[in-house]
Design a protein around this motif. Structure first.
Motif, PDB file in Angstrom:
ATOM      1  N   LEU A 168       0.801  -1.184  -0.132  1.00 43.67           N
ATOM      2  CA  LEU A 168       0.076  -0.182  -0.071  1.00 43.67           C
ATOM      3  C   LEU A 168       0.971   0.897   0.234  1.00 43.67           C
ATOM      4  O   LEU A 168       0.525   2.255  -0.647  1.00 43.67           O
ATOM      5  CB  LEU A 168      -1.022   0.054   1.220  1.00 43.67           C
ATOM      6  CG  LEU A 168      -2.109  -1.087   1.098  1.00 43.67           C
ATOM      7  CD1 LEU A 168      -2.757  -1.123   2.486  1.00 43.67           C
ATOM      8  CD2 LEU A 168      -2.922  -0.846   0.225  1.00 43.67           C
ATOM      9  N   LYS A 169       1.997   1.162   0.741  1.00 41.72           N
ATOM     10  CA  LYS A 169       2.949   2.322   0.533  1.00 41.72           C
ATOM     11  C   LYS A 169       3.698   2.550  -0.738  1.00 41.72           C
ATOM     12  O   LYS A 169       3.486   3.798  -1.427  1.00 41.72           O
ATOM     13  CB  LYS A 169       3.888   2.084   1.620  1.00 41.72           C
ATOM     14  CG  LYS A 169       4.977   3.320   1.974  1.00 41.72           C
ATOM     15  CD  LYS A 169       6.047   2.955   3.052  1.00 41.72           C
ATOM     16  CE  LYS A 169       6.820   4.272   2.995  1.00 41.72           C
ATOM     17  NZ  LYS A 169       8.026   4.207   4.112  1.00 41.72           N
ATOM     18  N   LEU A 170       3.776   1.653  -1.344  1.00 38.87           N
ATOM     19  CA  LEU A 170       4.477   1.503  -2.757  1.00 38.87           C
ATOM     20  C   LEU A 170       3.358   2.250  -3.617  1.00 38.87           C
ATOM     21  O   LEU A 170       3.545   2.711  -4.717  1.00 38.87           O
ATOM     22  CB  LEU A 170       4.897   0.180  -3.246  1.00 38.87           C
ATOM     23  CG  LEU A 170       6.331  -0.094  -2.712  1.00 38.87           C
ATOM     24  CD1 LEU A 170       6.514  -1.538  -3.087  1.00 38.87           C
ATOM     25  CD2 LEU A 170       7.379   0.858  -3.057  1.00 38.87           C
ATOM     26  N   SER A 171       2.052   1.841  -3.428  1.00 39.49           N
ATOM     27  CA  SER A 171       0.956   2.421  -4.039  1.00 39.49           C
ATOM     28  C   SER A 171       0.665   3.708  -3.948  1.00 39.49           C
ATOM     29  O   SER A 171      -0.207   4.246  -4.682  1.00 39.49           O
ATOM     30  CB  SER A 171      -0.266   1.275  -3.802  1.00 39.49           C
ATOM     31  OG  SER A 171      -0.015   0.083  -4.246  1.00 39.49           O
ATOM     32  N   VAL A 172       1.131   4.281  -3.062  1.00 42.77           N
ATOM     33  CA  VAL A 172       1.031   5.680  -2.721  1.00 42.77           C
ATOM     34  C   VAL A 172      -0.274   6.108  -2.418  1.00 42.77           C
ATOM     35  O   VAL A 172      -1.112   6.945  -2.606  1.00 42.77           O
ATOM     36  CB  VAL A 172       1.348   6.665  -3.724  1.00 42.77           C
ATOM     37  CG1 VAL A 172       1.589   7.965  -3.313  1.00 42.77           C
ATOM     38  CG2 VAL A 172       2.866   6.195  -4.449  1.00 42.77           C
ATOM     39  N   LEU A 173      -1.064   5.022  -1.406  1.00 41.89           N
ATOM     40  CA  LEU A 173      -2.340   5.103  -0.875  1.00 41.89           C
ATOM     41  C   LEU A 173      -2.476   6.498  -0.070  1.00 41.89           C
ATOM     42  O   LEU A 173      -1.515   6.821   0.942  1.00 41.89           O
ATOM     43  CB  LEU A 173      -2.747   3.959   0.015  1.00 41.89           C
ATOM     44  CG  LEU A 173      -4.267   4.066   0.678  1.00 41.89           C
ATOM     45  CD1 LEU A 173      -5.169   3.911  -0.382  1.00 41.89           C
ATOM     46  CD2 LEU A 173      -3.964   2.872   1.551  1.00 41.89           C
TER      47      LEU A 173
END
Length: 226
Positions: free
Chosen positions: A68-73
């Protein structure tokens, strides 16, 4: 934290490895298999089985936050989790303030104890807000075009048989994604196929590899143009 709350991934494979390890151990003990190869092969199958179980009960619980962090949620985003299973990503995204929808066909073969009831039990146990749950296939989703800011999928698309059907699933994720939205697909294979399709559609992509998951996996983060 160790928990079976989110199910065992590919449970028949995981427990099959453990069973094979026991069979090799028994065969070696009884003299049917040469000791060196018997113990070595048995140990390898046991290691694979235990790694799968450890991934399912420990590693993926923390790995979801990295995805989720890599997805920039961002809080307030409209998020869709495709192939949500028992809610691993959807529940974490809802906890972080997103407005989450999720869809699955609830296959027990791919994930132990899979189902809507297990999802809801997990959501309540983690105190997450309500999540819009839908029954359906990734290749034919009941959502309008340009609906979501972020579409995520974890260890799902490789289970779809046939290149054309996998491409249909990726194309559906693109269809429901807003302009300038983000598509994040985590999987154990076919990443190059997904990336090629997305780049043909004008997406900018970046890929990250993970060597602590079982099997090894990658995530492609793709940003939709305006």
């Amino acid at each position: 934290m160790m928990t079976t709350r989110y199910g065992i991934d590919a449970p028949y494979t995981a427990f099959g490895f453990v069973l094979l390890a026991l069979m090799y151990a028994a065969g070696t003990w009884l003299g049917f298999i040469p000791p060196f190869w018997g113990w070595l092969t048995g140990a390898l199958f046991l290691l694979l089985g235990l790694w799968m179980l450890f991934y399912s009960t420990v590693i993926k619980i923390s790995h979801r936050h990295r995805l989720l962090k890599l997805s920039v949620l961002q809080p307030g985003q409209k998020v869709l989790d495709v192939g949500t299973g028992r809610g691993l990503l959807a529940i974490a995204a809802a906890q972080k303030g997103a407005a989450v929808s999720a869809i699955d066909k609830w296959s027990g073969w791919d994930l132990g104890g899979n189902g809507r009831e297990a999802f809801e039990i997990n959501r309540r146990a983690e105190g997450a807000p309500e999540i819009d749950l839908c029954d359906g296939l990734a290749q034919d989703m009941p959502f309008s075009d340009n609906t979501f800011d972020l579409v995520i999928s974890h260890f799902v698309v490789h289970n779809i048989s046939g290149k054309k059907e996998r491409e249909r699933a990726i194309s559906e994720m693109v269809r429901v994604l807003k302009p300038e939205g983000t598509l994040a697909v985590s999987d154990i294979k076919y990443i190059s196929q997904y990336r090629e399709l997305l780049e043909k559609k004008g997406f900018q992509t970046r890929t990250y590899s993970f060597y602590y998951t079982f099997p090894f996996s990658k995530i492609i983060i793709a940003n939709r143009p305006e």
